[in-house]
Write an enzyme that holds these catalytic residues in place. Structure first.
Site, PDB file in Angstrom:
ATOM      1  CE  LYS A 181      54.136  95.454  16.487  1.00 30.84           C
ATOM      2  NZ  LYS A 181      55.169  95.647  17.532  1.00 30.84           N
ATOM      3  CD  GLU A 256      64.287  90.246   3.724  1.00 28.64           C
ATOM      4  OE1 GLU A 256      65.231  89.463   3.945  1.00 28.64           O
ATOM      5  OE2 GLU A 256      64.042  90.712   2.604  1.00 28.64           O
ATOM      6  CB  CYS A 289      69.547  89.715  10.494  1.00 27.71           C
ATOM      7  SG  CYS A 289      69.731  90.934   9.176  1.00 27.71           S
ATOM      8  CD  GLU A 384      69.245  85.445  14.665  1.00 27.05           C
ATOM      9  OE1 GLU A 384      68.064  85.308  15.051  1.00 27.05           O
ATOM     10  OE2 GLU A 384      69.575  86.181  13.734  1.00 27.05           O
TER      11      GLU A 384
END
Ligand code: NAD
Length: 487
Positions: A181, A256, A289, A384
């Site tokens: 997906k 992750e 990331c 973040e």
């Protein structure tokens, strides 16, 4: 552009799902737009629970056959997929750039070769996968990696095909079947991957692609009782949702997630190298990331570091990612631009100072930003941003540097700039991070474990660690011939 097809950068892309070796359309579509100029690039099939269940059923139906396929044949097919990726590198690079706005030159030279390498690496690793037999009171222990079953792989938009194939390749190599997906903001190369896999001869149903919004298609995949593994790369809130959904069946998860990684610059560092490493954090407009978005600089060199940083960062060229001379492209989506700007505005209102940037540019291009005068417990230091926004703080001792570095809820990566190898060793041992780079950044090898600590994730990917996740490990204990002792 039609309901089922679009042409992007001269490449025809089917915008439907790929289920059981067939293109399948949903009654509804969603519009995919390019971050370069906001223009629509395709009407994509908008998946629902119906397509999700059909894809899992397809993956389940062919699982026994694929799992029983000899390792060498699975490896051969994965190499054939890699060949297909290499043949279409130029097309994949162009489509990916239009779809997610990252630099064409890095897609061409770094990302797409890595996509092919993902398949080759795990195909080859599969053939070496072995654990030495060992004896227990004369009995032999033999460890095997058994395929687990259908896997759901859910991926983000910042490095779409690279991150997807990092999961698809080991999952398939392990003998599992897959439902992929991709993210709704960058769905196109996953569809091209389905074409490439089919052309390479991968049996129908072994790889399936379901398009759509995570909120609409996600639960049907992650709570499905026939799914044996879920591997997810994305944000923490989505991971929390998926973990809750997977809990119903205790489906094993690999996560992750995000980061707020530090770059520690000690006074004994090569300052030009440290500045290069810091400016590199604007790559992909900060949508990485692993980005070391918190610059922690020893006070004695902070002024000089900042001077050199500003000089170098102001030479960066922001613009169309298809141009060879561009260093920084756009942000993926207007919503993401607004999110980044919200973080920066709140930081400025709380007393931060913008050394460079601090505001949006034209369209979806956010100005590379460096903020100082930020508090350790402030939102801009703790959360973040996922945009071209760095903060700079200073420290006066190694203890303070380590404390600042570790003092967030994340633990994905850390980078050190120091000329003292003993300091590097000492500091590294105290850092909470899945990867530590010393005087370098982004050097990655698929043989190495990759993943994050704390809210940056659960589990590690790479080499045998990937197979450990995608397989049911089995230990078979065999008695020696003639063994009679039942005690
Ligand atoms: P996201 O969590 O919004 O979306 C990721 C994927 O999850 C998308 O495909 C989305 O459709 C899907 N999704 C959303 N809701 C879902 C649900 N309820 N059920 C199932 N799937 C659902 O993340 P994003 O904004 O696309 O990506 C950015 C994030 O990814 C950042 O936090 C970044 O740090 C992280 N990231 C981590 C790594 C890593 O390796 N650690 C790599 C790249 C990106």
């Amino acid at each position: 552009m039609s309901e089922h097809r679009t042409t992007v950068a001269g490449v025809a892309v089917d915008t439907r799902h790929w289920i059981g070796g067939q293109r399948v359309a949903s009654p509804r579509t969603f519009t995919d737009a390019s971050p370069i100029d906001g223009a629509p690039v395709g009407e994509i099939s908008r998946g629902t629970a119906t397509e999700a269940r059909a894809a899992v059923a397809a993956a389940k139906a062919v699982f026994p056959g694929w799992a029983a396929t000899p390792r060498a044949e699975r490896a051969r097919l994965l190499h054939a997929v890699a060949d297909g990726v290499e043949k279409r590198t130029e097309e994949l690079a162009n489509v990916e750039t239009v779809d997610n706005g990252a630099l064409l030159r890095s897609h061409r030279r770094g990302v797409m070769p890595r996509v092919a390498h993902n398949f080759r690496f795990f195909a080859d690793w599969l053939l070496t996968l072995e654990h030495e037999d060992f004896a227990t009171r004369g009995h032999t222990n033999h460890v095997t990696w058994d395929p687990a079953g259908p896997c759901v792989l859910i991926t983000p938009w910042n490095a779409p095909l690279m991150l997807a194939t990092w999961k698809v390749a080991p999952a398939l190599a392990a003998g599992n079947t897959v439902v992929l997906k991709p993210a709704e903001w960058s769905p196109l190369t996953a569809s091209l991957l389905a074409d490439i896999a089919a052309e390479a001869g991968l049996p129908a149903g072994v790889l399936n692609v379901v398009q759509g919004y995570g909120s609409e298609v996600g639960d049907a995949l992650t709570s499905h009782p026939d799914v044996r593994r879920i591997s997810f790369t994305g944000s923490v809130p989505t991971a929390q949702h998926i973990a809750a959904s997977a809990a119903a069946n205790l489906t094993p998860l690999s996560l992750e997630l995000g980061g707020k990684s530090p770059l520690l610059v000690f006074a004994d560092a090569d300052l030009d190298l440290a500045v290069d490493l810091a400016v590199e954090q604007y790559d992909n407009a900060g949508q990485v990331c692993l980005a070391a978005t918190r610059l922690l600089v020893e006070e004695a060199v902070a002024e000089e570091f900042t001077r050199r940083f500003v000089a170098k960062a102001s030479r960066l060229r922001q613009g169309d990612p298809r141009e060879e001379s561009t260093d920084i492209g756009p942000t993926i989506h207007p919503r993401q631009v607004a999110k980044i700007d919200g973080f920066v505005r709140r930081a400025l209102a709380a007393g931060a100072r913008a050394v460079i940037g601090g505001h949006p540019g034209e369209g979806q291009y956010y100005a590379p930003t460096l903020l100082t005068d930020v508090r350790q417990d402030s939102e801009i230091v703790q959360e973040e941003v996922f945009g071209p926004v760095l903060t700079l703080q200073t420290f006066t001792s190694e203890d303070e540097a380590v404390h600042l570095a570790n003092d967030t809820r994340f633990g994905l990566a850390a980078t050190l700039a120091t000329g003292d190898p003993e300091r590097a060793e000492r500091v590294t041992a105290r850092l909470v991070a899945g990867t530590v780079w010393v005087n370098c950044f982004f050097v990655r090898d698929l043989k190495a474990p990759f993943g994050g600590s704390r809210h940056s994730g659960i589990g590690r990917e790479g080499g045998t660690w990937s197979f450990d996740f995608y397989c049911d490990l089995k230990n078979t204990v065999t008695a020696p011939k003639g063994w009679k002792d039942h005690g």
